[in-house]
Design a protein around this motif. Structure first.
Motif, PDB file in Angstrom:
ATOM      1  N   PHE A 282      53.673  25.315  24.881  1.00 58.99           N
ATOM      2  CA  PHE A 282      54.700  25.441  23.847  1.00 58.99           C
ATOM      3  C   PHE A 282      55.320  26.834  23.856  1.00 58.99           C
ATOM      4  CE2 PHE A 282      56.734  25.773  19.812  1.00 58.99           C
ATOM      5  CZ  PHE A 282      57.202  24.493  19.536  1.00 58.99           C
ATOM      6  N   SER A 283      54.492  27.859  24.078  1.00 62.33           N
ATOM      7  CA  SER A 283      55.002  29.234  24.036  1.00 62.33           C
ATOM      8  C   SER A 283      55.650  29.658  25.355  1.00 62.33           C
ATOM      9  CB  SER A 283      53.863  30.197  23.679  1.00 62.33           C
ATOM     10  OG  SER A 283      53.324  29.873  22.413  1.00 62.33           O
ATOM     11  N   GLU A 288      60.699  28.028  24.416  1.00 63.69           N
ATOM     12  CA  GLU A 288      61.183  28.972  23.392  1.00 63.69           C
ATOM     13  C   GLU A 288      62.699  29.113  23.475  1.00 63.69           C
ATOM     14  OE1 GLU A 288      58.968  32.637  23.377  1.00 63.69           O
ATOM     15  OE2 GLU A 288      57.200  31.662  22.482  1.00 63.69           O
ATOM     16  N   ARG A 291      64.355  24.839  23.007  1.00 61.54           N
ATOM     17  CA  ARG A 291      63.975  24.191  21.753  1.00 61.54           C
ATOM     18  C   ARG A 291      64.028  25.177  20.596  1.00 61.54           C
ATOM     19  NH1 ARG A 291      59.389  20.422  19.015  1.00 61.54           N
ATOM     20  NH2 ARG A 291      58.982  21.832  17.302  1.00 61.54           N
ATOM     21  N   GLU A 292      63.183  26.185  20.640  1.00 64.19           N
ATOM     22  CA  GLU A 292      63.008  27.028  19.451  1.00 64.19           C
ATOM     23  C   GLU A 292      64.209  27.953  19.209  1.00 64.19           C
ATOM     24  OE1 GLU A 292      60.414  27.020  16.920  1.00 64.19           O
ATOM     25  OE2 GLU A 292      60.470  25.050  17.860  1.00 64.19           O
ATOM     26  N   ASP A 293      64.960  28.300  20.268  1.00 62.86           N
ATOM     27  CA  ASP A 293      66.164  29.103  20.030  1.00 62.86           C
ATOM     28  C   ASP A 293      67.396  28.209  19.879  1.00 62.86           C
ATOM     29  OD1 ASP A 293      67.622  31.594  19.775  1.00 62.86           O
ATOM     30  OD2 ASP A 293      68.449  31.157  21.768  1.00 62.86           O
TER      31      ASP A 293
ATOM     32  N   GLN B  65      57.309  27.790  11.394  1.00 63.37           N
ATOM     33  CA  GLN B  65      58.394  28.722  11.728  1.00 63.37           C
ATOM     34  C   GLN B  65      58.145  30.158  11.255  1.00 63.37           C
ATOM     35  OE1 GLN B  65      61.525  27.977  13.489  1.00 63.37           O
ATOM     36  NE2 GLN B  65      60.075  26.432  14.190  1.00 63.37           N
ATOM     37  N   LYS B  72      58.755  34.231  13.288  1.00 66.06           N
ATOM     38  CA  LYS B  72      58.958  32.997  14.037  1.00 66.06           C
ATOM     39  C   LYS B  72      58.307  33.127  15.427  1.00 66.06           C
ATOM     40  CE  LYS B  72      62.420  30.054  16.167  1.00 66.06           C
ATOM     41  NZ  LYS B  72      63.045  28.807  15.740  1.00 66.06           N
ATOM     42  N   LEU B  73      57.767  32.042  15.939  1.00 59.02           N
ATOM     43  CA  LEU B  73      57.099  31.922  17.252  1.00 59.02           C
ATOM     44  C   LEU B  73      55.681  32.502  17.269  1.00 59.02           C
ATOM     45  CD1 LEU B  73      59.963  32.812  19.830  1.00 59.02           C
ATOM     46  CD2 LEU B  73      59.324  30.570  18.944  1.00 59.02           C
ATOM     47  N   PHE B  76      52.536  29.884  17.028  1.00 56.76           N
ATOM     48  CA  PHE B  76      52.253  29.206  18.306  1.00 56.76           C
ATOM     49  C   PHE B  76      51.581  30.174  19.284  1.00 56.76           C
ATOM     50  CE2 PHE B  76      56.609  27.565  17.054  1.00 56.76           C
ATOM     51  CZ  PHE B  76      56.154  26.379  16.509  1.00 56.76           C
ATOM     52  N   ARG B  77      52.143  31.389  19.358  1.00 56.99           N
ATOM     53  CA  ARG B  77      51.641  32.341  20.359  1.00 56.99           C
ATOM     54  C   ARG B  77      50.205  32.777  20.051  1.00 56.99           C
ATOM     55  NH1 ARG B  77      56.929  36.275  21.200  1.00 56.99           N
ATOM     56  NH2 ARG B  77      58.199  34.797  22.390  1.00 56.99           N
ATOM     57  N   GLN B  80      47.888  29.752  20.980  1.00 59.07           N
ATOM     58  CA  GLN B  80      47.766  29.437  22.404  1.00 59.07           C
ATOM     59  C   GLN B  80      47.178  30.609  23.199  1.00 59.07           C
ATOM     60  OE1 GLN B  80      51.756  27.740  23.324  1.00 59.07           O
ATOM     61  NE2 GLN B  80      50.682  25.788  23.311  1.00 59.07           N
ATOM     62  N   PHE B  86      47.547  23.247  19.035  1.00 55.30           N
ATOM     63  CA  PHE B  86      47.925  23.027  17.637  1.00 55.30           C
ATOM     64  C   PHE B  86      48.808  21.792  17.553  1.00 55.30           C
ATOM     65  CE2 PHE B  86      51.278  25.343  19.696  1.00 55.30           C
ATOM     66  CZ  PHE B  86      52.376  24.604  19.340  1.00 55.30           C
ATOM     67  N   ASN B 129      67.869  25.363  13.071  1.00 59.43           N
ATOM     68  CA  ASN B 129      67.243  25.119  14.370  1.00 59.43           C
ATOM     69  C   ASN B 129      66.338  23.895  14.323  1.00 59.43           C
ATOM     70  OD1 ASN B 129      64.334  26.150  15.866  1.00 59.43           O
ATOM     71  ND2 ASN B 129      66.124  25.897  17.152  1.00 59.43           N
ATOM     72  N   GLN B 130      65.510  23.787  13.272  1.00 56.28           N
ATOM     73  CA  GLN B 130      64.554  22.669  13.231  1.00 56.28           C
ATOM     74  C   GLN B 130      65.218  21.349  12.858  1.00 56.28           C
ATOM     75  OE1 GLN B 130      61.392  22.667  14.510  1.00 56.28           O
ATOM     76  NE2 GLN B 130      62.150  24.639  15.259  1.00 56.28           N
ATOM     77  N   VAL B 133      66.171  20.239  16.210  1.00 55.23           N
ATOM     78  CA  VAL B 133      64.998  19.784  16.973  1.00 55.23           C
ATOM     79  C   VAL B 133      64.549  18.399  16.486  1.00 55.23           C
ATOM     80  CG1 VAL B 133      62.543  20.223  17.400  1.00 55.23           C
ATOM     81  CG2 VAL B 133      64.196  22.097  17.610  1.00 55.23           C
TER      82      VAL B 133
END
Lengths: 440, 434
Positions: A282-283, A288, A291-293, B65, B72-73, B76-77, B80, B86, B129-130, B133
């Motif tokens: 995912f990271s 990133e 999708r996330e941007d 988020q 943000k991000l 997840f980071r 992982q 997750f 953004n979401q 998605v």
């Protein structure tokens, strides 16, 4: 200072004790005692590799009728006997092998192995069952091929491997229609043999009990398979992006592929980590970004697929129709970036921990360990790989990852397919890449 | 030969409740150096406001988020790069968030879940953004996919009457695009209180240490009132309902039959009988529907029967659904298929089970339940769900014994509930090739 708590000292997983024996029949049996829930996981893998594409359809129907009855038990009686043991069995077939997988309440392992033996030596593949499964398979293939992702995967397979059996994700309708019960019984007799096959047992059973049960139950399964010759995997020829029209499609299915290293190659750990940095978790950069941007997709994925004859690097993303070209542009940008510029230490540290941690998680369960062992041993990798691989990952350097990425992620190496609404996406795609329209 | 008594797995469970109302279940097991954590909030699709279909699921995305201490991000980071995985998922009656981690990340992952219970970082940019998605998620899983969302989206619309039970849980695009940061703040404030959640930790940890870490990180989340859960029940149907849906990509028709099921939590034993009935009818080659419709007259390509909108019989309170769904090749075949289904159900209601049939399905079902308990995350989420929905995590471990006690009469009663007058039938009309 970060509020995020530091990691504590890692706890080493218990040493994996893998026992192995070879039965008189030539069947390799691998067993690991892994108590936990009172079950045993079973994976039997029988090689079925072939150079003939028509074998794929016969093999699929063989798999579909393998549990459809023996001389002693009809289909429902066999299914009832399996369920009564607290067991589940299913059959899977691909270009490399036929596999029988499932689980059973631990005390009933010997009884389940006896039923498996009966299936292996005595499956009827009766005409009525073959006829029924043939028409059902044609119906299921029509459902499968109504999915954009399946169309895209099949188109990419042909683009990568041409007429080689590895190009086939699903069998051809015409081959299914032509397969006869006699051909299926002959294929069973020729290939479903213990010499060269691998049985993996993981769960609440000691290896010695597992071996004894397997030797006793499977004593009647004998002989060596007579495989036809496999063709080497052809080199992938670059070609324009193939656009397959799916009128009215609200998304475009982008699939890209190239060759990859196998797990036996010394450079594999670096390539595995390069893949994670690019799009393998995912990271990753790709996720990133798109999708996330940018919100172009629910999720892009890249992964390395391992077959007996070789490994492939595969990229997939389903993106909104109106951003198909921009999504391809970002994908080519990320491929170009990772193949031209070094990755960072921070990126490498993150994927290294992720690779080591998720390997431990996936092999912490009975089912996960059984599937992993069967998959490794089936492509010629020994069980010691599981213990050694984290140490290999720990040693990989930024330079090695960057070098692997430069070779394997170069955008010029990939063949690409888009399945989508051609009227909308063709012109924007043609502005950034050579496009060939599918004739079908 | 099969053994008469089932082996039963044993897990040690500890409970605590924090002063802010957070209910905690600990299931230590030191066999592998991994831990699972799950936080279940008592809010799902049924609690979405009108005009905001799909909001519970969109909100689940927003919880990833960023949070009080994280950009943000970063969530997840951190997960992982610690070697973990997750995800989250939105159900009709609850929403869950979970990680599986190496055990040396225990405190880190407790912090990560506490930080978003404290304050998710919801901005205009992250929301836009979401929404994009989630729209792609719906396109890939529903709009661009044959049989996408069938029947979990189409069946409730015909089977139930209230907005809560019948609306599209993935959401319409207009509703999703209308969602605001203020909506999200209000939803969080109302439903994401610690007193409205269950935290479960399973795997490799010392319970006293875990309790101290949970108190340290979750303790500071302020107490807020637990919202009153509305009564979502609907009375039994008295007359069969029919509906249809068109699917441009599907090559072949499909059908779903849904029966309203009341209060599985209040009468668990009747519900277990329904679960066993679904196996008798449709699970595996020995089941009655498979023998009659797949192997026998070959009128269907496949057929399934299950409880719960997503196939988990213990996932919903009152109401839930008993669903039968099938794909079939002959566009005129439906009357015959329905008649055969009804005959098979009537046969069970009138004559009960065959010798060995009930033992067969309960042995297999118990074994399947054990298989789901083996992964640390499977245990985490199952214990948490039983604590949230049934009020007792321990119940999960008692199910195989409870299944042994279900009688033939209870199976007959369960079958008698599935009368045509109690159901909705939704036909999927294919528009695809062939």
């Amino acid at each position: 200072m970060s509020a995020v708590p530091a990691l504590t000292a890692p706890v080493r997983p218990r040493k994996l004790s893998v026992s192995e024996t070879v039965l008189d029949s030539g069947l390799r049996v691998i067993a690991v005692r892994r108590p936990g829930v009172p079950l045993v996981e079973i994976r039997l893998r029988v090689p079925m590799i072939s150079g003939r594409t028509a074998q794929a359809a016969q093999a699929v129907l063989l798999g579909e009728t393998l549990l459809a009855g023996t001389k002693r038990l009809d289909r429902a009686a066999l299914a009832g006997a399996i369920a009564s043991l607290g067991a589940d069995l299913s059959v899977g077939v691909d270009a490399d092998r036929l596999s029988i997988g499932g689980s059973v309440l631990a005390p009933n392992l010997p009884a389940l192995l006896s039923l498996i033996s009966e299936i292996l030596t005595d499956a009827s593949h009766a005409k009525s069952e073959v006829d029924g499964e043939r028409s059902r398979m044609l119906e299921r293939l029509s459902i499968a091929r109504s999915q954009a992702g399946v169309v895209a995967r099949e188109a990419l397979g042909r683009r990568m491997y041409g007429t080689h059996p590895y190009a086939l994700d699903l069998p051809d309708d015409s081959d299914i229609a032509a397969a006869t019960p006699a051909q299926i019984r002959s294929l069973h007799s020729r290939l479903i043999r213990p010499a060269g096959a691998i049985l993996v047992l993981v769960g609440d059973v000691t290896p010695s009990r597992g071996f004894t049960a397997a030797a006793k139950a499977l004593a009647g399964w004998q002989g060596a398979s007579q495989p036809s010759r496999a063709l080497p995997l052809p080199a992938i020829q670059t070609a324009p992006l193939l656009l397959v029209d799916r009128p009215g499609s609200v998304q475009s299915s982008l699939r890209m592929g190239s060759s990859a290293l196998t797990r036996l190659d010394a450079g594999y750990p670096a390539l595995q980590l390069a893949n994670m940095i690019f799009g393998g978790y995912f990271s990753s950069r790709w996720n990133e970004n798109i999708r996330e941007d940018k919100g172009y997709t629910y999720g892009p994925h890249s992964h390395i697929d391992h077959g007996v004859l070789g490994s492939s690097l595969l990229l997939d993303a389903d993106v909104a129709t109106d951003v198909t070209a921009p999504a391809l542009l970002e994908t080519l940008y990320e491929l170009g970036r990772i193949s031209s510029l070094p990755v960072t230490e921070a990126e490498l540290d993150a994927v290294r921990q992720y690779a080591i941690g998720t390997l431990a998680l996936s092999t912490a369960t009975q089912a996960g360990l059984a599937s992993t062992l069967s998959g490794l041993i089936g492509v010629g990798v020994g069980p010691e790989w599981l213990a050694e691989h984290p140490r290999r990952l720990a040693k990989v350097t930024v330079d090695e990852v960057s070098a692997a990425a430069a070779t394997y992620f170069a955008p010029s190496r990939f063949v690409s397919v888009v399945v989508g609404d051609s009227a909308t996406v063709r012109t924007p795609l043609e502005r950034i890449i050579d496009v060939e329209r599918s004739s079908s | 030969m099969p053994r008469a008594t089932l082996p039963v797995p044993v897990y040690e469970l500890h409970h605590l409740v924090l002063p802010n109302g957070l209910r905690v279940v600990l299931a230590p097991d030191r066999s592998a150096p991994v831990v699972g954590i799950g936080v279940l909030y008592d809010v799902g699709i049924r609690s979405e406001p009108e005009g905001r279909t799909g909001f519970a699921h969109l909100f689940e995305h927003l919880m990833f988020q960023g949070s009080a201490n994280l950009e943000k991000l970063e969530h997840f980071r951190y997960v992982q790069s610690s070697g973990g995985t997750f995800n989250g998922s939105t159900h009709f009656d609850y929403t869950n968030y979970f990680e599986a981690m190496p055990s040396n990340a225990l405190e880190r992952v407790i912090f990560l879940e506490a930080d978003r219970m404290l304050a998710p970082r919801i901005t205009e940019e992250n929301l836009a953004n979401q929404i994009a998605v989630v729209k792609e998620e719906i396109r890939v899983n529903v709009l661009n996919r044959p049989y996408g969302g069938f029947p979990w989206i189409e069946l409730p619309a015909v089977l139930f009457d209230t907005f809560a039970n019948s609306h599209n849980g993935y959401g319409g695009f207009v509703d999703l695009e209308s969602a605001t940061v203020a909506d999200a703040a209000g939803f969080f404030d109302r439903y994401y209180a610690p007193a409205n959640a269950v935290l479960c930790l399973a795997g490799d940890f010392d319970p006293d240490n875990a309790q101290a870490l949970i108190e340290k990180h979750f303790g500071p989340v302020p107490r807020r009132d637990r919202p009153v859960r509305p009564d979502f029940s609907e009375p039994a149907l008295q007359q069969e309902r029919r509906g249809e849906t068109h699917d441009a990509h599907a090559p072949m028709p499909a059908v779903a039959l849904g029966y309203r099921i009341a209060d599985p939590v209040g009468d668990l034993d009747s519900h277990l009988a329904r679960v066993l009935l679904s196996e008798i009818l449709a699970d595996g080659d020995a089941s009655r529907f498979q023998r009659r419709l797949v192997q026998g007259d070959r009128s269907v390509t496949d057929i399934g029967a299950y409880l719960g909108e997503f196939g988990d019989p213990f996932d919903e309170r009152d109401p839930t659904t008993f669903t039968i769904s099938a794909h079939y090749p002959d566009r005129d075949g439906l009357p015959g298929i329905l008649a055969a289904i009804d005959q098979e159900i009537t046969a069970v209601a009138d004559s009960g089970t065959l010798p060995g049939e009930l033992d067969r399905v309960r042995t297999r079902l118990a074994s399947q339940m054990y298989r789901q308990l083996d992964p640390v995350l499977g245990r985490t989420l199952s214990f948490a769900k039983f604590e949230l929905i049934y009020g007792r995590a321990e119940l999960l471990l008692e199910l195989s014994t409870r299944l042994q006690a279900v009688t033939d009469d209870q199976i007959r009663t369960a079958a008698a509930e599935l009368a045509p007058s109690h159901r909705a039938v939704v036909e999927l009309i294919p528009g695809g090739a062939r």
